[in-house]
Design a protein around this motif. Structure first.
Motif, PDB file in Angstrom:
ATOM      1  N   SER A 151       0.661  -1.172  -0.462  1.00 49.37           N
ATOM      2  CA  SER A 151       0.001  -0.264  -0.421  1.00 49.37           C
ATOM      3  C   SER A 151       1.083   0.909  -0.136  1.00 49.37           C
ATOM      4  CB  SER A 151      -0.557   0.070   1.622  1.00 49.37           C
ATOM      5  OG  SER A 151      -1.462   1.280   1.314  1.00 49.37           O
ATOM      6  N   THR A 152       0.607   2.110  -0.530  1.00 51.06           N
ATOM      7  CA  THR A 152       1.591   3.550  -0.903  1.00 51.06           C
ATOM      8  C   THR A 152       1.075   4.397   0.393  1.00 51.06           C
ATOM      9  OG1 THR A 152      -0.227   4.811  -2.866  1.00 51.06           O
ATOM     10  CG2 THR A 152       1.612   3.420  -3.792  1.00 51.06           C
ATOM     11  N   GLY A 153      -0.151   3.880   0.960  1.00 51.02           N
ATOM     12  CA  GLY A 153      -0.659   4.948   1.584  1.00 51.02           C
ATOM     13  C   GLY A 153      -0.190   5.016   3.478  1.00 51.02           C
ATOM     14  N   SER A 154       0.167   3.559   3.785  1.00 49.43           N
ATOM     15  CA  SER A 154       0.572   3.042   4.889  1.00 49.43           C
ATOM     16  C   SER A 154       1.848   2.221   4.387  1.00 49.43           C
ATOM     17  CB  SER A 154      -0.349   2.064   5.245  1.00 49.43           C
ATOM     18  OG  SER A 154      -0.835   1.289   4.599  1.00 49.43           O
ATOM     19  N   GLY A 155       2.083   1.410   3.821  1.00 52.53           N
ATOM     20  CA  GLY A 155       3.649   0.873   3.350  1.00 52.53           C
ATOM     21  C   GLY A 155       3.406  -0.628   4.009  1.00 52.53           C
ATOM     22  N   ARG A 156       1.910  -1.048   4.239  1.00 51.58           N
ATOM     23  CA  ARG A 156       2.010  -2.396   4.819  1.00 51.58           C
ATOM     24  C   ARG A 156       1.417  -3.189   3.246  1.00 51.58           C
ATOM     25  NH1 ARG A 156      -3.287  -0.773   9.199  1.00 51.58           N
ATOM     26  NH2 ARG A 156      -1.905  -0.058  10.435  1.00 51.58           N
ATOM     27  N   GLU A 157       1.877  -4.519   3.493  1.00 52.59           N
ATOM     28  CA  GLU A 157       2.040  -5.822   2.695  1.00 52.59           C
ATOM     29  C   GLU A 157       0.442  -5.915   2.410  1.00 52.59           C
ATOM     30  OE1 GLU A 157       2.709 -10.284   2.912  1.00 52.59           O
ATOM     31  OE2 GLU A 157       4.835  -9.174   3.246  1.00 52.59           O
ATOM     32  N   ARG A 158       0.594  -5.752   1.273  1.00 52.04           N
ATOM     33  CA  ARG A 158      -1.048  -6.573   0.709  1.00 52.04           C
ATOM     34  C   ARG A 158      -0.441  -8.020   0.232  1.00 52.04           C
ATOM     35  NH1 ARG A 158      -2.509  -4.731  -4.582  1.00 52.04           N
ATOM     36  NH2 ARG A 158      -4.626  -5.225  -3.996  1.00 52.04           N
ATOM     37  N   TRP A 159       0.314  -8.430  -0.243  1.00 53.80           N
ATOM     38  CA  TRP A 159      -0.013  -9.442  -0.740  1.00 53.80           C
ATOM     39  C   TRP A 159       1.622 -10.147  -1.325  1.00 53.80           C
ATOM     40  CZ3 TRP A 159       1.429  -9.781  -5.757  1.00 53.80           C
ATOM     41  CH2 TRP A 159       0.336  -8.687  -6.870  1.00 53.80           C
ATOM     42  N   VAL A 160       1.843 -10.948  -1.302  1.00 57.36           N
ATOM     43  CA  VAL A 160       3.118 -11.423  -2.139  1.00 57.36           C
ATOM     44  C   VAL A 160       3.111 -12.819  -3.017  1.00 57.36           C
ATOM     45  CG1 VAL A 160       6.363 -12.707  -1.658  1.00 57.36           C
ATOM     46  CG2 VAL A 160       4.903 -10.895   0.540  1.00 57.36           C
ATOM     47  N   ALA A 161       3.400 -13.165  -3.816  1.00 59.47           N
ATOM     48  CA  ALA A 161       3.318 -13.388  -4.719  1.00 59.47           C
ATOM     49  C   ALA A 161       4.377 -13.812  -5.533  1.00 59.47           C
ATOM     50  CB  ALA A 161       2.411 -13.529  -6.156  1.00 59.47           C
ATOM     51  N   GLU A 162       4.929 -15.647  -5.125  1.00 55.16           N
ATOM     52  CA  GLU A 162       5.623 -16.527  -5.829  1.00 55.16           C
ATOM     53  C   GLU A 162       5.700 -16.353  -7.369  1.00 55.16           C
ATOM     54  OE1 GLU A 162       8.987 -20.330  -5.416  1.00 55.16           O
ATOM     55  OE2 GLU A 162       7.475 -19.867  -3.836  1.00 55.16           O
ATOM     56  N   VAL A 163       6.927 -15.588  -8.455  1.00 58.79           N
ATOM     57  CA  VAL A 163       7.842 -16.199  -9.264  1.00 58.79           C
ATOM     58  C   VAL A 163       7.594 -17.470 -10.303  1.00 58.79           C
ATOM     59  CG1 VAL A 163       7.666 -15.116 -12.084  1.00 58.79           C
ATOM     60  CG2 VAL A 163       7.695 -13.426  -9.589  1.00 58.79           C
ATOM     61  N   THR A 164       6.599 -17.800 -11.415  1.00 57.82           N
ATOM     62  CA  THR A 164       7.160 -19.624 -11.732  1.00 57.82           C
ATOM     63  C   THR A 164       8.422 -18.520 -13.218  1.00 57.82           C
ATOM     64  OG1 THR A 164       5.367 -20.224 -11.048  1.00 57.82           O
ATOM     65  CG2 THR A 164       6.654 -21.642 -13.052  1.00 57.82           C
ATOM     66  N   GLY A 165       9.080 -20.027 -13.313  1.00 56.83           N
ATOM     67  CA  GLY A 165      10.061 -19.386 -14.340  1.00 56.83           C
ATOM     68  C   GLY A 165      11.281 -18.638 -13.929  1.00 56.83           C
ATOM     69  N   GLY A 166      12.923 -19.195 -14.600  1.00 52.47           N
ATOM     70  CA  GLY A 166      13.870 -19.222 -14.422  1.00 52.47           C
ATOM     71  C   GLY A 166      14.599 -19.745 -13.175  1.00 52.47           C
ATOM     72  N   LYS A 167      15.837 -19.310 -12.597  1.00 49.23           N
ATOM     73  CA  LYS A 167      16.641 -19.786 -11.972  1.00 49.23           C
ATOM     74  C   LYS A 167      16.290 -18.807 -10.594  1.00 49.23           C
ATOM     75  CE  LYS A 167      21.399 -21.415 -10.585  1.00 49.23           C
ATOM     76  NZ  LYS A 167      22.755 -22.150 -11.145  1.00 49.23           N
ATOM     77  N   GLN A 168      16.176 -19.559  -9.513  1.00 45.59           N
ATOM     78  CA  GLN A 168      16.139 -18.846  -8.616  1.00 45.59           C
ATOM     79  C   GLN A 168      16.875 -18.128  -8.099  1.00 45.59           C
ATOM     80  OE1 GLN A 168      13.349 -18.003  -6.386  1.00 45.59           O
ATOM     81  NE2 GLN A 168      11.569 -18.984  -7.974  1.00 45.59           N
ATOM     82  N   GLY A 169      17.621 -17.404  -8.009  1.00 47.91           N
ATOM     83  CA  GLY A 169      18.342 -15.863  -7.298  1.00 47.91           C
ATOM     84  C   GLY A 169      19.238 -15.094  -8.516  1.00 47.91           C
ATOM     85  N   ASP A 170      19.268 -15.733  -9.512  1.00 48.67           N
ATOM     86  CA  ASP A 170      19.965 -15.736 -10.460  1.00 48.67           C
ATOM     87  C   ASP A 170      19.125 -14.637 -11.631  1.00 48.67           C
ATOM     88  OD1 ASP A 170      22.280 -16.534  -9.703  1.00 48.67           O
ATOM     89  OD2 ASP A 170      21.788 -18.205  -9.952  1.00 48.67           O
ATOM     90  N   ALA A 171      17.737 -15.497 -11.813  1.00 46.50           N
ATOM     91  CA  ALA A 171      16.781 -14.935 -13.179  1.00 46.50           C
ATOM     92  C   ALA A 171      16.319 -13.018 -12.901  1.00 46.50           C
ATOM     93  CB  ALA A 171      15.271 -15.974 -13.227  1.00 46.50           C
ATOM     94  N   THR A 172      16.075 -12.615 -14.367  1.00 44.93           N
ATOM     95  CA  THR A 172      15.608 -11.139 -14.203  1.00 44.93           C
ATOM     96  C   THR A 172      13.856 -11.398 -14.178  1.00 44.93           C
ATOM     97  OG1 THR A 172      17.672 -10.321 -15.131  1.00 44.93           O
ATOM     98  CG2 THR A 172      16.031  -9.445 -15.411  1.00 44.93           C
ATOM     99  N   LEU A 173      13.782 -10.556 -13.466  1.00 44.46           N
ATOM    100  CA  LEU A 173      11.788 -10.118 -13.481  1.00 44.46           C
ATOM    101  C   LEU A 173      11.817  -9.101 -14.183  1.00 44.46           C
ATOM    102  CD1 LEU A 173      10.844 -11.069 -10.355  1.00 44.46           C
ATOM    103  CD2 LEU A 173      10.498 -12.009 -13.067  1.00 44.46           C
TER     104      LEU A 173
END
Length: 456
Positions: free
Chosen positions: A88-110
């Motif tokens: 949230s831009t108003g409070s800085g509170r997390e709305r959600w986190v989603a894991e992205v499928t595809g690519g090698k974790q830690g090295d892949a570019t999003l």
């Protein structure tokens, strides 16, 4: 919109292009500026601005690759783990986190996130497009792998999600380039992620939404094409262009080779409407001047980073209105819709990298000789309104109300838009890219702790 071999989406996002450019605001005060000359006088450091909030990322901030703001939310893409955070831009509170499928974790570019309607789209370098519900981050679909290469921001036109996996090249021993990964441009069904059409891709993807088309480097080598977004069919094409910018009715481009020309083309037909001399290149192999179009569509600016030339043209006729020279500018980020055009210089940035001692944080100890400056120019005739000496600028300026924001390595400074006086600063980097990100009255920066928001 503008591009030089890379895409820019319809929303506010920042990518990894280092240094320099221009921003605008509707002010026009003329004032004096402090000149350091050859002295070793220290900087007058402004006070540090307190953050409105910080979104902690548990050490993952070093893996932040993109920031995007849309509809009251900040979207952060991170590599550790590969994920999208909605905040949230108003409070800085997390709305959600989603894991992205595809690519090698830690090295892949999003690539940059694109938000369209109630869906959030993110693309991993492995070629998987991920679609999430903006309400809660639940996955709607994930596409088949489309190909390798760095992803551009998806472009959504009607019921089609257009995705570009950019061509990846490297220098060869003969002084040319060789292709490491072939690019691909795809149109996906927005409801299911099914591939509707596919074409060869390179490094450019822009949206001409009023005509339902894409402007892309696709098919037939590096030529420029206008493609139907729904079918991928080509409507018209041009030879390879160095730099491209879109206006309401015309496309502006600088061609490759030795000809220093800027031309305007009809977006409906591809026919040329006018041409005009462009800023000269340092060499025939150098990229053409970076182009931007003003918010009102009346002015085109062209800036060559090698020569420092900045030109302004009438967007409808091609008549050159004025030209100036700025030390070591690279990419004007926006063109004037107000009274002033802001530019940043980083002459000392080059010098710092040309010596064996390596680069030092120019703002860490104070007392260093300035190596750059921020300046305001009148949009009407290019005359200088003010100039403030600084050390190296590492971003394009961003106009935000009465302030002009410029990154200096690990800090962002706010300069008064009317006088050039440094007003305040904040520790952090602007998303490691183009321009300081400002939306909803806040500046967003990346720190070791996470993402910080500062009221402008």
């Amino acid at each position: 919109m503008n591009a030089r071999g890379r895409s820019r989406s319809q929303g506010r996002h920042i990518g990894r292009r280092t240094v320099l450019g221009a921003g605008v605001v509707g002010v026009g005060a003329v004032v004096a500026w402090k000149v350091f000359g050859d002295s070793e006088e220290s900087f007058a450091t402004p006070p540090e601005r307190q953050r409105a909030w910080t979104y902690a990322m548990d050490g993952a901030a070093a893996g932040v690759s993109r920031l995007t703001v849309s509809g009251g939310s900040l979207y952060v893409t991170a590599r550790g783990p590969l994920s999208v955070h909605a905040v949230s831009t108003g409070s800085g509170r997390e709305r959600w986190v989603a894991e992205v499928t595809g690519g090698k974790q830690g090295d892949a570019t999003l690539g940059p996130v694109t938000v369209a309607g109630n869906t959030v789209y993110a693309v991993a370098e492995g070629g998987h497009v991920n679609a999430f519900a903006d309400a809660d981050g639940s996955r709607r679909w994930v596409s088949e792998p489309l190909g390798g290469g760095p992803p551009a921001a998806p472009v959504v036109i009607g019921s089609t999600v257009c995705v570009l996996m950019q061509t990846k090249t490297a220098a060869d021993e003969a002084g040319g380039t060789r292709t490491l990964v072939e690019g691909v441009l795809c149109g996906l069904d927005a409801d299911s992620g099914r591939v509707k059409w596919r074409a060869g891709g390179s490094r450019l993807l822009l949206a001409d939404r009023s005509r339902g088309r894409l402007i892309a480097q696709a098919r037939d080598g590096d030529g420029l094409s206008a493609l139907d977004a729904d079918t991928g069919e080509r409507r018209w094409s041009l030879p390879k262009q160095d730099s491209v910018a879109l206006g309401p009715k015309l496309l502006y481009a600088t061609g490759t080779g030795t000809a220093d020309e800027l031309a305007a083309y009809d977006l409906s037909t591809g026919e040329r409407r006018w041409k005009s001399p462009a800023p000269p290149k340092e060499s025939a192999n150098a990229p053409g001047a970076w182009l931007t179009v003003s918010a009102d569509g009346r002015t085109v600016h062209a800036c060559d980073g090698g020569t420092g030339a900045v030109y302004a043209y009438d967007a409808m006729t091609g008549d050159r209105r004025w030209r100036i020279t700025v030390d070591s500018p690279v990419t004007p980020e926006a063109a004037s819709g107000g009274a002033a055009l802001f530019l940043a210089s980083s002459d000392g940035f080059r010098a710092a990298h040309s010596v064996g001692s390596g680069f030092q944080n120019p703002f860490s100890g104070g007392g260093k000789k300035p190596g750059g400056y921020v300046t305001a120019r009148a949009a009407s005739d290019g005359r200088r309104l003010w100039r403030t000496e600084s050390d190296d600028c590492t971003s394009a300026p961003a106009a935000a109300g009465s302030a002009v924001l410029v990154a200096h390595t690990s800090q962002v400074w706010a300069y008064d838009a009317g006088t050039g006086t440094a007003r305040w600063r904040v520790t952090g980097e602007p998303g490691a890219g183009d321009v300081p990100l400002v939306a909803d009255g806040r500046l967003y920066v990346v720190t070791d702790a996470g993402i910080g928001a500062v009221t402008v």
